[in-house]
Design a protein around this motif. Structure first.
Motif, PDB file in Angstrom:
ATOM      1  N   ILE A 175      15.988  21.944   2.532  1.00  0.00           N
ATOM      2  CA  ILE A 175      16.501  21.194   1.377  1.00  0.00           C
ATOM      3  C   ILE A 175      16.519  19.720   1.769  1.00  0.00           C
ATOM      4  CG2 ILE A 175      18.425  20.892  -0.224  1.00  0.00           C
ATOM      5  CD1 ILE A 175      19.391  23.729   0.718  1.00  0.00           C
ATOM      6  N   LYS A 176      15.541  18.981   1.289  1.00  0.00           N
ATOM      7  CA  LYS A 176      15.502  17.542   1.592  1.00  0.00           C
ATOM      8  C   LYS A 176      14.726  16.834   0.487  1.00  0.00           C
ATOM      9  CE  LYS A 176      11.512  18.046   4.632  1.00  0.00           C
ATOM     10  NZ  LYS A 176      10.931  17.777   5.926  1.00  0.00           N
ATOM     11  N   PRO A 177      15.095  15.575   0.205  1.00  0.00           N
ATOM     12  CA  PRO A 177      14.500  14.903  -0.963  1.00  0.00           C
ATOM     13  C   PRO A 177      13.121  14.301  -0.729  1.00  0.00           C
ATOM     14  CG  PRO A 177      16.236  13.544   0.001  1.00  0.00           C
ATOM     15  CD  PRO A 177      16.204  14.806   0.790  1.00  0.00           C
ATOM     16  N   PHE A 178      12.738  14.098   0.547  1.00  0.00           N
ATOM     17  CA  PHE A 178      11.488  13.373   0.805  1.00  0.00           C
ATOM     18  C   PHE A 178      10.487  14.156   1.659  1.00  0.00           C
ATOM     19  CE2 PHE A 178      14.419   9.828  -0.061  1.00  0.00           C
ATOM     20  CZ  PHE A 178      13.664   9.099  -0.963  1.00  0.00           C
ATOM     21  N   ARG A 179       9.230  13.867   1.395  1.00  0.00           N
ATOM     22  CA  ARG A 179       8.150  14.292   2.289  1.00  0.00           C
ATOM     23  C   ARG A 179       7.764  13.051   3.088  1.00  0.00           C
ATOM     24  NH1 ARG A 179       2.428  14.730   1.689  1.00  0.00           N
ATOM     25  NH2 ARG A 179       2.560  13.862  -0.408  1.00  0.00           N
ATOM     26  N   VAL A 180       7.796  13.158   4.409  1.00  0.00           N
ATOM     27  CA  VAL A 180       7.511  11.998   5.262  1.00  0.00           C
ATOM     28  C   VAL A 180       6.006  11.733   5.301  1.00  0.00           C
ATOM     29  CG1 VAL A 180       7.687  11.056   7.597  1.00  0.00           C
ATOM     30  CG2 VAL A 180       9.537  12.450   6.685  1.00  0.00           C
ATOM     31  N   LEU A 181       5.617  10.498   4.999  1.00  0.00           N
ATOM     32  CA  LEU A 181       4.193  10.133   5.016  1.00  0.00           C
ATOM     33  C   LEU A 181       3.818   9.384   6.297  1.00  0.00           C
ATOM     34  CD1 LEU A 181       3.703   8.944   1.318  1.00  0.00           C
ATOM     35  CD2 LEU A 181       3.405  11.231   2.267  1.00  0.00           C
ATOM     36  N   THR A 182       4.825   9.026   7.094  1.00  0.00           N
ATOM     37  CA  THR A 182       4.577   8.304   8.351  1.00  0.00           C
ATOM     38  C   THR A 182       5.178   9.114   9.492  1.00  0.00           C
ATOM     39  OG1 THR A 182       6.574   7.075   7.774  1.00  0.00           O
ATOM     40  CG2 THR A 182       4.484   5.928   7.487  1.00  0.00           C
ATOM     41  N   ARG A 204       8.523   2.817   7.674  1.00  0.00           N
ATOM     42  CA  ARG A 204       8.498   4.256   7.395  1.00  0.00           C
ATOM     43  C   ARG A 204       8.394   4.467   5.883  1.00  0.00           C
ATOM     44  NH1 ARG A 204       9.540   7.107  12.011  1.00  0.00           N
ATOM     45  NH2 ARG A 204      10.646   5.963  13.657  1.00  0.00           N
ATOM     46  N   ILE A 205       7.651   5.504   5.506  1.00  0.00           N
ATOM     47  CA  ILE A 205       7.399   5.780   4.077  1.00  0.00           C
ATOM     48  C   ILE A 205       7.695   7.250   3.774  1.00  0.00           C
ATOM     49  CG2 ILE A 205       5.671   5.707   2.221  1.00  0.00           C
ATOM     50  CD1 ILE A 205       4.088   3.723   4.091  1.00  0.00           C
ATOM     51  N   GLY A 206       8.424   7.471   2.676  1.00  0.00           N
ATOM     52  CA  GLY A 206       8.682   8.824   2.213  1.00  0.00           C
ATOM     53  C   GLY A 206       8.278   8.965   0.756  1.00  0.00           C
ATOM     54  N   GLU A 207       7.874  10.172   0.374  1.00  0.00           N
ATOM     55  CA  GLU A 207       7.515  10.462  -1.022  1.00  0.00           C
ATOM     56  C   GLU A 207       8.515  11.456  -1.581  1.00  0.00           C
ATOM     57  OE1 GLU A 207       3.272  10.708  -2.569  1.00  0.00           O
ATOM     58  OE2 GLU A 207       3.849  12.823  -2.487  1.00  0.00           O
ATOM     59  N   LYS A 208       9.074  11.132  -2.754  1.00  0.00           N
ATOM     60  CA  LYS A 208      10.101  12.000  -3.363  1.00  0.00           C
ATOM     61  C   LYS A 208       9.491  13.338  -3.753  1.00  0.00           C
ATOM     62  CE  LYS A 208      14.047  13.092  -5.154  1.00  0.00           C
ATOM     63  NZ  LYS A 208      14.486  12.719  -6.505  1.00  0.00           N
ATOM     64  N   ILE A 209      10.122  14.405  -3.302  1.00  0.00           N
ATOM     65  CA  ILE A 209       9.629  15.751  -3.583  1.00  0.00           C
ATOM     66  C   ILE A 209      10.077  16.164  -4.995  1.00  0.00           C
ATOM     67  CG2 ILE A 209       9.812  18.188  -2.904  1.00  0.00           C
ATOM     68  CD1 ILE A 209      10.276  17.129  -0.016  1.00  0.00           C
ATOM     69  N   GLU A 266       0.847  -1.204   0.000  1.00  0.00           N
ATOM     70  CA  GLU A 266       0.000   0.000   0.000  1.00  0.00           C
ATOM     71  C   GLU A 266       0.881   1.253   0.000  1.00  0.00           C
ATOM     72  OE1 GLU A 266      -3.130   1.223   3.181  1.00  0.00           O
ATOM     73  OE2 GLU A 266      -3.574  -0.837   2.531  1.00  0.00           O
ATOM     74  N   GLY A 267       1.958   1.207   0.793  1.00  0.00           N
ATOM     75  CA  GLY A 267       2.876   2.345   0.905  1.00  0.00           C
ATOM     76  C   GLY A 267       3.529   2.712  -0.414  1.00  0.00           C
ATOM     77  N   LEU A 268       3.706   1.730  -1.288  1.00  0.00           N
ATOM     78  CA  LEU A 268       4.334   1.985  -2.590  1.00  0.00           C
ATOM     79  C   LEU A 268       3.420   2.751  -3.542  1.00  0.00           C
ATOM     80  CD1 LEU A 268       6.110  -1.436  -3.255  1.00  0.00           C
ATOM     81  CD2 LEU A 268       7.255   0.766  -2.917  1.00  0.00           C
ATOM     82  N   ASN A 269       2.094   2.699  -3.272  1.00  0.00           N
ATOM     83  CA  ASN A 269       1.120   3.412  -4.102  1.00  0.00           C
ATOM     84  C   ASN A 269       1.323   3.068  -5.581  1.00  0.00           C
ATOM     85  OD1 ASN A 269      -1.022   5.191  -4.514  1.00  0.00           O
ATOM     86  ND2 ASN A 269       0.334   6.943  -4.821  1.00  0.00           N
ATOM     87  N   GLY A 286       7.517   9.453  -6.372  1.00  0.00           N
ATOM     88  CA  GLY A 286       7.835   8.044  -6.120  1.00  0.00           C
ATOM     89  C   GLY A 286       7.961   7.781  -4.620  1.00  0.00           C
ATOM     90  N   ARG A 287       7.740   6.549  -4.223  1.00  0.00           N
ATOM     91  CA  ARG A 287       7.731   6.209  -2.793  1.00  0.00           C
ATOM     92  C   ARG A 287       8.936   5.360  -2.392  1.00  0.00           C
ATOM     93  NH1 ARG A 287       2.314   6.189  -0.721  1.00  0.00           N
ATOM     94  NH2 ARG A 287       1.317   8.110  -1.447  1.00  0.00           N
ATOM     95  N   LEU A 288       9.462   5.654  -1.203  1.00  0.00           N
ATOM     96  CA  LEU A 288      10.478   4.813  -0.571  1.00  0.00           C
ATOM     97  C   LEU A 288       9.836   4.214   0.678  1.00  0.00           C
ATOM     98  CD1 LEU A 288      13.365   3.728  -0.201  1.00  0.00           C
ATOM     99  CD2 LEU A 288      13.903   5.827   1.053  1.00  0.00           C
TER     100      LEU A 288
END
Length: 301
Positions: free
Chosen positions: A266-273, A296-301, A16-19, A229-231
């Motif tokens: 300046i950071k590459p991810f938006r934290v989703l968790t 933990r899930i992050g979305e690439k900004i 689900e986290g990968l969307n 994209g999701r990590l």
């Protein structure tokens, strides 16, 4: 084969986290028994792609016969280069389950388990030079003290290190019973299993350079993910969880988040968790390995 190889932890939450977009390109960097990969493939359309990484020769036997599936027999420290070799500069999602598979613990000769008498090996990559017995027999007392203390969070790390260095003079420490012989007086009564697990964790992390590899992988994942994209990363102890949490929230492993001239972070991810996702009661009952898992899930900004 994956059922008895390794039961995937928090399978639904990971996928689900990968969307997943049906035509997207996804990477499972810890293929193992293929449980997560098989679930990802169910969500991909005919033109979707799944690339799986695993350096363990045992995991290669679980490869999936599917035209959308590619297998890379490498450590995920080499993520970016291997994706390029396959013709992919960018991907839409990356999943990493950082746990040692139950299969590896159950294979006595691999030397990961505190339950079986075996040579202390612990190499994920069988081509690697350093083994757990190599660490125990060649590292200085000071190196072992730091290793047990930092990577194993062992309370009496200093006295254990001294016992190892003293004990190996008489006879090299090659097997589980050799180690127990030199460490016996330092293993707390009634807490033997937990203590040995902490010591083995420290050795395994050192043998496989796990923290360096993890940090390198996280930096590369930010470079190869498409915008949006999701990590998705699942860790099993604080030594892994900390760099994941810091990198997702700050874009770095130590210190505060950097800001540009205008004060924007300046950071590459938006934290989703905001808080790590943990297993529910039903899964805890079913799979004891899920007890320490943090997702933990992050979305690439």
């Amino acid at each position: 084969m994956e059922n008895n190889y390794h039961v995937p932890v928090m399978l639904d939450a990971c996928v689900e986290g990968l969307n997943i977009k049906p035509n997207g390109v996804y990477v499972d960097v810890t293929f193992g028994g293929g449980g997560h990969s098989r679930e990802i493939l169910k969500h991909l359309g005919a033109d979707g792609v799944l690339i799986a990484f695993d350096q363990d020769p045992d995991a290669q036997r679980n490869r999936i016969a599917d035209p959308r599936f590619r297998f890379v027999d490498q450590n995920f420290a080499y993520l970016k280069n291997n994706l390029r070799l396959l013709g992919f500069k960018k991907v839409d999602g990356i999943l990493a389950d950082l746990g040692v598979s139950s299969h590896q613990f159950n294979e006595a000769e691999r030397g990961f388990s505190t339950r079986f008498e075996s040579i202390l090996d612990m190499r994920m990559d069988q081509q690697g030079k350093l083994t757990a017995s190599g660490v125990l027999n060649t590292y200085s007392e000071d190196q072992l003290h730091k290793l047990f203390g930092i990577y194993g969070e062992v309370k009496n790390a200093k006295s254990l290190a001294k016992a190892v260095v003293t004990g190996r003079v008489e006879r090299p420490i090659e097997t589980l019973s050799d180690f127990k012989r030199v460490a016996a007086a330092h293993i707390p009564k009634g807490k033997e299993h937990k203590y040995m697990a902490q010591v083995f964790q420290a050795l395994r992390i050192e043998v496989n350079a796990e923290i360096d590899v993890l940090e390198s992988f996280l930096v590369q994942s930010a470079e190869v993910l498409n915008e949006g994209g999701r990590l998705v990363v699942m860790s099993y102890h604080s030594l892994e969880d900390r760099p994941v949490k810091n990198f997702l929230s700050k874009g770095k492993f130590r210190g505060e988040v950097e800001k540009d001239f205008f004060g924007n972070e300046i950071k590459p991810f938006r934290v989703l968790t905001r808080k790590a996702i943990v297993a529910d009661e039903e899964e805890l009952e079913r799979n004891s390995r899920s007890r320490s898992a943090k997702l933990r899930i992050g979305e690439k900004i």
